[in-house]
Design an enzyme around this catalytic site. Sequence first.
Site, PDB file in Angstrom:
ATOM      1  N   ASN A   1      11.993  22.065  21.027  1.00  0.00           N
ATOM      2  CA  ASN A   1      12.341  20.668  20.781  1.00  0.00           C
ATOM      3  C   ASN A   1      13.678  20.372  21.449  1.00  0.00           C
ATOM      4  O   ASN A   1      14.522  21.263  21.591  1.00  0.00           O
ATOM      5  CB  ASN A   1      12.468  20.424  19.269  1.00  0.00           C
ATOM      6  CG  ASN A   1      12.794  18.966  18.951  1.00  0.00           C
ATOM      7  OD1 ASN A   1      12.252  18.045  19.571  1.00  0.00           O
ATOM      8  ND2 ASN A   1      13.695  18.750  18.001  1.00  0.00           N
TER       9      ASN A   1
ATOM     10  N   HIS B   1      17.035  17.996  21.029  1.00  0.00           N
ATOM     11  CA  HIS B   1      17.698  17.218  19.976  1.00  0.00           C
ATOM     12  C   HIS B   1      19.062  16.752  20.493  1.00  0.00           C
ATOM     13  O   HIS B   1      19.839  17.556  21.018  1.00  0.00           O
ATOM     14  CB  HIS B   1      17.865  18.082  18.719  1.00  0.00           C
ATOM     15  CG  HIS B   1      18.520  17.339  17.604  1.00  0.00           C
ATOM     16  ND1 HIS B   1      17.846  16.422  16.833  1.00  0.00           N
ATOM     17  CD2 HIS B   1      19.792  17.344  17.154  1.00  0.00           C
ATOM     18  CE1 HIS B   1      18.688  15.893  15.957  1.00  0.00           C
ATOM     19  NE2 HIS B   1      19.872  16.441  16.129  1.00  0.00           N
TER      20      HIS B   1
ATOM     21  N   SER C   1      20.880  19.751  22.572  1.00  0.00           N
ATOM     22  CA  SER C   1      20.441  21.137  22.356  1.00  0.00           C
ATOM     23  C   SER C   1      18.935  21.224  22.563  1.00  0.00           C
ATOM     24  O   SER C   1      18.207  20.294  22.209  1.00  0.00           O
ATOM     25  CB  SER C   1      20.721  21.581  20.911  1.00  0.00           C
ATOM     26  OG  SER C   1      22.060  21.364  20.556  1.00  0.00           O
TER      27      SER C   1
ATOM     28  N   ASP D   1      15.345  20.944  12.839  1.00  0.00           N
ATOM     29  CA  ASP D   1      16.402  21.162  13.843  1.00  0.00           C
ATOM     30  C   ASP D   1      17.231  22.423  13.574  1.00  0.00           C
ATOM     31  O   ASP D   1      18.441  22.434  13.827  1.00  0.00           O
ATOM     32  CB  ASP D   1      17.339  19.938  13.920  1.00  0.00           C
ATOM     33  CG  ASP D   1      16.591  18.652  14.250  1.00  0.00           C
ATOM     34  OD1 ASP D   1      15.570  18.731  14.958  1.00  0.00           O
ATOM     35  OD2 ASP D   1      17.028  17.585  13.786  1.00  0.00           O
TER      36      ASP D   1
HETATM   37  C1  GAR Z   1      15.816  11.949  23.395  1.00  0.00           C
HETATM   38  O1  GAR Z   1      17.133  11.523  23.434  1.00  0.00           O
HETATM   39  C2  GAR Z   1      15.687  13.143  22.479  1.00  0.00           C
HETATM   40  O2  GAR Z   1      16.809  13.968  22.491  1.00  0.00           O
HETATM   41  C3  GAR Z   1      15.496  12.473  21.147  1.00  0.00           C
HETATM   42  O3  GAR Z   1      14.667  11.383  21.423  1.00  0.00           O
HETATM   43  C4  GAR Z   1      14.917  10.907  22.730  1.00  0.00           C
HETATM   44  C5  GAR Z   1      13.609  10.727  23.446  1.00  0.00           C
HETATM   45  O4  GAR Z   1      13.800  10.079  24.665  1.00  0.00           O
HETATM   46  N1  GAR Z   1      14.933  13.359  20.178  1.00  0.00           N
HETATM   47  C6  GAR Z   1      15.233  13.347  18.878  1.00  0.00           C
HETATM   48  O5  GAR Z   1      16.000  12.561  18.389  1.00  0.00           O
HETATM   49  C7  GAR Z   1      14.510  14.377  18.044  1.00  0.00           C
HETATM   50  N2  GAR Z   1      15.048  14.463  16.737  1.00  0.00           N
HETATM   51  P1  GAR Z   1      12.679  10.107  25.768  1.00  0.00           P
HETATM   52  O6  GAR Z   1      11.401   9.591  25.106  1.00  0.00           O
HETATM   53  O7  GAR Z   1      13.162   9.174  26.827  1.00  0.00           O
HETATM   54  O8  GAR Z   1      12.526  11.497  26.239  1.00  0.00           O
END
Ligand code: GAR
Length: 325
Positions: free
Chosen positions: A113, A115, A142, A151
């Site tokens: 994942n 995060h 991360s 997480d």
């Molecule tokens: C990213 O910033 C990722 O780190 C976050 O969602 C976004 C997805 O963007 N993930 C989380 O918050 C997980 N807990 P994307 O759809 O443009 O890749």
Amino acid sequence: MPETAPQRARIAVFVSGRGSNMAALLYTSRLDDAPYEIALVASNDPGAEALALAEAEGIATFALSHKGMTREAHDAAMEDAARKVGADHIALAGYMRILTPDFVKRWEGRMLNIHPSLLPKYTGLDTHARAIAAGDTHGGVSVHLVTEDLDAGEVLGQIAVAIRPNETAESLAERVRFAEHQLYPRVLARHVARPYDAGWLLDRVRDLALALPQTHERESHGSPGWRVGTEKSGKYFAYFSDQHHGTPHISLLVKCGGMDELEALVEDQPHAYHKPAYYGASGWLGVILNRPGVDWDAVAERLHRSWQAVAPKSAMRSMDAADQF
Ligand code: GAR
């Protein structure tokens, strides 16, 4: 990609939204030395932008809204879609769902994942706003292994991103996104290549060998080996062989039940066993480690049996004693 990696790892990417990380993973996978390919993009939101992008790029997609479904049933459908395309890893990329423990367990070590924080700081949501409010000098991103706790799995890689004066959660998120797109493809590539990496394989074998009673490591003809008994009179029960004598195999050499067993294993399961040069003639079986799907419990069992074949009585007694607990 190491020469011995037989094929690219197949990745199912789970997304809920825009899919910019999915795009970073996908375009990196199109470099000719990428050790993985994207086999599927799956989403709990049929309207996710990520799905449209995947389709345009000719990637298989799967969409199923979670609305009105139990968590178990939705996870099962997503998992089924991943299995149908032969995925061996799952990469969560902005997949905003908590997964059921059974599902997570089945993919242990094979689900990653991304995060948007420097874990263990700021699990959950609103990570950038919380980092700014706390007066942190850096936010960041991360990539970690997914475990039952949110997480909290092993962190495989991080990039810190400076927080500037007058930073907002939005401006920080935008810069962290650049870092995300650098980090995820590299960490995923490194992770899927690990099972073909001699150093990583040696560490695993070493841990298993030295967990057996009265053992120590000693090099033999340039290869790491493990002996049971005293430093003076110990006997070898295992060797680690890294592509010796022209074979493509990285393997563990162990004593097996005799030449008949050795020949039968090599004939029936040539992807898993080989008869090593020189050693094979004296009954050492080569357990091939640089291949997909190695069963590490079976490797541990082979080491145990080999250890038993040569262990002195005193070592056997300490094993019997340990078994009683
Ligand atoms: C990213 O910033 C990722 O780190 C976050 O969602 C976004 C997805 O963007 N993930 C989380 O918050 C997980 N807990 P994307 O759809 O443009 O890749």
